[in-house]
Design an enzyme around this catalytic site. Sequence first.
Site, PDB file in Angstrom:
ATOM      1  N   CYS A 110       2.536  -4.901   6.843  1.00 24.85           N
ATOM      2  CA  CYS A 110       2.494  -5.187   5.512  1.00 24.85           C
ATOM      3  C   CYS A 110       3.453  -3.611   5.253  1.00 24.85           C
ATOM      4  O   CYS A 110       3.897  -3.389   5.458  1.00 24.85           O
ATOM      5  CB  CYS A 110       1.126  -4.064   5.949  1.00 24.85           C
ATOM      6  SG  CYS A 110      -0.718  -4.540   5.699  1.00 24.85           S
TER       7      CYS A 110
ATOM      8  N   HIS B 254       0.298  -0.835  -0.045  1.00 24.79           N
ATOM      9  CA  HIS B 254       0.310   0.130   0.050  1.00 24.79           C
ATOM     10  C   HIS B 254       1.098   1.131   0.178  1.00 24.79           C
ATOM     11  O   HIS B 254       2.474   1.250   0.098  1.00 24.79           O
ATOM     12  CB  HIS B 254      -0.674   0.029   1.099  1.00 24.79           C
ATOM     13  CG  HIS B 254       0.002   0.005   2.855  1.00 24.79           C
ATOM     14  ND1 HIS B 254       0.421   1.286   2.976  1.00 24.79           N
ATOM     15  CD2 HIS B 254      -0.025  -0.866   3.684  1.00 24.79           C
ATOM     16  CE1 HIS B 254       0.482   0.963   4.834  1.00 24.79           C
ATOM     17  NE2 HIS B 254       0.377  -0.451   4.549  1.00 24.79           N
TER      18      HIS B 254
END
Length: 521
Positions: A439, A420
């Site tokens: 992440c 992301h």
Amino acid sequence: MKNIKHKMLIGFLALFIMASSCKKKSDGVITPEDRISFDSTKLETFFQQHPDFRKYEKDINELYNKEDFHFVWYDKDGRVDFAEVLYSKVNGIKEDGVVQQMPYKKEVDELFAKRQGDKSTLENDLLVSAMYFYYTNNVLAGVDTKTSKQTGWYLPRPNVSYVDYLAELMKDPEKLEKDETENISQYYLLKKGLKKYQDIQAKGGWGMVDFPANVKTFKEGDTDAAIAQIRTRLFITGDLTTDNKSNVFDNELKEGLAKYETRHNRKADGIITGTLAKELSIPVEQRIQTIIVNMERCRWIDPAIMNAPELVAVNIPAYKLNYLRDGKTVLESNVVVGKELNKTVVFSGLMSYIVFSPYWNIPKSIIEKEIKPGMDKNSNYLEEKNMEWNDGNVRQKPGKANSLGLVKFMFPNSNNIYLHDTPSKSLFNKESRAFSHGCVRVEKARDLAVAIMDEQNKMSADKIDVAMNAGTEQSVSLKRKIPVYISYFTAWADKNGNVNFYEDVYNRDKRLAQLLYTKKK
């Protein structure tokens, strides 16, 4: 090739039966009647006499069962030529980063010393078979899947039958010498780098850099004995083409230093620090060990993945992402990965959709550890963080302040990890970038979205910019799923065998090195 198709097995076995145990007569005709049979119960006697080869018992039994219990490496005329090729490879196995000697090496050496008059005995045939499985297990397969998972490696391992692979080698013995497709290409580049460092070791390696305790940094124009030591060190590894022995920090040293730092994903700032001097003092033996550890990791990746039309590859220690098409890099980006307490998992998935202007559905662990304590201290905490309750959970609304940034790339997995964007762009300026909750934050997230969507969905950059800044979540499915590999390599070599070393951010090298250097063969 590593993945031998089942439908080809019968054909391979037919070739294997002819080529493995039979020799050509002077007229070039293969004579199957020269094959030597034996009593299968005698296999156990061999393993009793050679217990260190029991780890290959299953493969050896499978091999001879498929051969209807006939010799593989000998016929009535003696030993087949391919056995000599295999023996030569085993003798040079150090070049493949294998540090443990083959069991019963002296016995095998004595066997191959008999170029003439070598006896076609079952024990001799089994010794060569055991040598073959020693080679394939160590050079091609590596440690077993269970062990690799214990080191935190959850990428899929190739499923290979080296009994079947032998059929190919018997058909074309030169394949073992010339083929560089059995492992991913990086394996062979690291092998080239290993040879360089082994040569450096043979010449005495390099010494320590005596960085003065009362000095913080050296810059161009400074003079010190440590500068001359660093110059020599950079010359030994090829970052400098000459070594004038000068203890003056001149422009030549500055350029060599920049080359070294660029190779290791560092900002070339023209400054020598104590930390850099300590890094340059790491002994060549330790660098060799790091290369060997990463050659082992290469064995755990199916080379077929490099044939994918598209691939997103993240290397955690390098803090880098590469988007490839047809094996060539289209885009490279810095990334931020999970911190020590929230390690990014080494695994793979298939990217299936991209989300623009995403919500951040906050994990329960973060809600308990961070959100609720914040709410207890500040009643307006959610509003100030642009968050809201949603079906008993907390989520952050889309926008520039959203922790996921303006776009995320989804490859559904049980680890709840994805790629992301991020509003915290300053983190990409740091050399060590382990800050996330697990992440992977991508510096060039917008460029990655443009590259993927232009190739697959023909979505223009302008439309992507609108979607990213719309403030309303929008998901777009990909027409073709893209493999995503999150890996862990602390050494990486270029086409010339120049090795880049990265921080062992999760401290995994030592454990794997212990396995490789102490395991029994």
